[in-house]
Design a protein around this motif. Structure first.
Motif, short mmCIF file in Angstrom:
data_model
loop_
_atom_site.label_atom_id
_atom_site.label_comp_id
_atom_site.label_asym_id
_atom_site.label_seq_id
_atom_site.Cartn_x
_atom_site.Cartn_y
_atom_site.Cartn_z
N LEU A 68 -26.56 59.48 -18.63
CA LEU A 68 -26.60 58.80 -17.33
C LEU A 68 -26.12 59.73 -16.22
O LEU A 68 -25.06 60.35 -16.33
CB LEU A 68 -25.71 57.54 -17.37
CG LEU A 68 -25.94 56.59 -18.55
CD1 LEU A 68 -24.99 55.40 -18.45
CD2 LEU A 68 -27.39 56.13 -18.61
N ASP A 69 -26.88 59.81 -15.15
CA ASP A 69 -26.58 60.67 -14.01
C ASP A 69 -25.43 60.08 -13.18
O ASP A 69 -25.52 58.96 -12.70
CB ASP A 69 -27.85 60.79 -13.15
CG ASP A 69 -27.70 61.73 -11.97
OD1 ASP A 69 -26.60 62.27 -11.76
OD2 ASP A 69 -28.70 61.91 -11.25
N VAL A 70 -24.35 60.87 -13.02
CA VAL A 70 -23.23 60.43 -12.19
C VAL A 70 -22.90 61.48 -11.13
O VAL A 70 -21.77 61.62 -10.69
CB VAL A 70 -21.97 60.10 -13.02
CG1 VAL A 70 -22.21 58.93 -13.93
CG2 VAL A 70 -21.51 61.31 -13.85
N SER A 71 -23.92 62.24 -10.71
CA SER A 71 -23.72 63.28 -9.71
C SER A 71 -23.44 62.66 -8.34
O SER A 71 -23.43 61.43 -8.18
CB SER A 71 -24.96 64.18 -9.65
OG SER A 71 -26.11 63.43 -9.35
N GLY A 72 -23.26 63.51 -7.34
CA GLY A 72 -22.85 63.04 -6.02
C GLY A 72 -23.82 62.12 -5.34
O GLY A 72 -23.45 61.36 -4.44
N SER A 73 -25.10 62.15 -5.74
CA SER A 73 -26.10 61.27 -5.12
C SER A 73 -25.98 59.83 -5.59
O SER A 73 -26.63 58.94 -5.04
CB SER A 73 -27.51 61.79 -5.43
OG SER A 73 -27.72 61.85 -6.83
N VAL A 74 -25.17 59.59 -6.62
CA VAL A 74 -25.00 58.24 -7.18
C VAL A 74 -23.70 57.65 -6.65
O VAL A 74 -22.61 58.11 -6.99
CB VAL A 74 -24.98 58.27 -8.72
CG1 VAL A 74 -24.82 56.86 -9.29
CG2 VAL A 74 -26.24 58.93 -9.26
#
Length: 237
Positions: free
Chosen positions: A28-34
């Motif tokens: 699951l993507d938890v980068s700054g865009s999320v």
């Protein structure tokens, strides 16, 4: 002779019981865009998808050869947090415990960058812990392209002969400068994942037009992945 036969039978039984029909690692993507709200929609959407009757039916179709599930978060190189260690699913109670555990997850501090290639390698390493499973699949959810670390095309080249399947779930997001551009953005991101991320003869990209659509997209993806194994079993019976 009888004792030898007993030992052989026990060994064979142990080998069969150790097998699973599919190992599924969800990244699951938890980068700054999320943001915090989108993070919650992603985690809760996965938990809700696992509770759906159609998913329960497929996962529990053959408890003798169960599905094994692991879940992790990813952002920049070196930032991977495992939310669920490898868990074998044989009963509805197992699914319920997994969904409840995901529901209790809180977000930790995560770097801003998006390292798709590194997430691919991390997921593949997880799947290498399950060599006896008939199929090993990595699902990578993301709302943006790589901007740090190993390029996904290089990760894909490294994994070409690994026997791992990689599917994508791309998530459309609004462009704050231009309003709702999700249709355009999701088309570009789908093409990017198709070119550089997915791997394997049956690999595919699923689409969620925004984080609010994540649960439905995850449900469609799980059905497609897991149903393929069930149909393959049926054709060999």
């Amino acid at each position: 002779m009888t004792r030898l036969l007993t030992i052989v039978c026990c060994l064979l039984a142990g080998s069969v019981s150790a097998q699973c029909r599919q190992a599924l690692a969800l990244g699951l993507d938890v980068s700054g865009s999320v943001d915090a709200h989108e993070y919650r929609l992603q985690i809760d959407g996965l938990a809700a998808a696992l509770r759906r009757p159609e998913i329960r039916k497929i996962i529990l179709a053959n408890p003798a050869f169960p599905v094994r599930l692991a879940v992790f978060e990813w952002s920049e190189p070196g930032h991977h947090r495992v939310l669920l260690e490898w868990t074998e699913i044989r009963t509805e109670s197992d699914l319920g415990r997994i969904a409840a555990r995901l529901g209790d997850v809180t977000r930790s501090a995560a770097p801003q960058g998006t390292a798709v290639g590194d997430a691919m390698l991390f997921g593949a390493d997880l799947l290498n812990q399950q060599p006896e499973c008939w199929k090993r699949t990595l699902d990578l959810s993301g709302d943006g392209k790589h901007n740090l670390g190993l390029h996904p095309r290089d990760a894909k080249a490294l994994l070409q002969d690994s026997g791992v399947t990689i599917n994508g779930l791309v998530i459309g997001v609004d462009d704050s400068n231009y309003g709702d551009q999700r249709d355009v953005q999701i088309g570009e991101l789908s093409a990017y994942y198709n070119a550089w991320v997915i791997l394997g003869p049956d690999a595919f990209v699923e689409v969620a037009l925004g984080f609010e659509a994540y649960e439905d997209a995850m449900t469609r993806k799980l059905i497609r992945e897991l149903q393929g194994i069930i149909l393959s079993q049926a054709s060999h019976q």
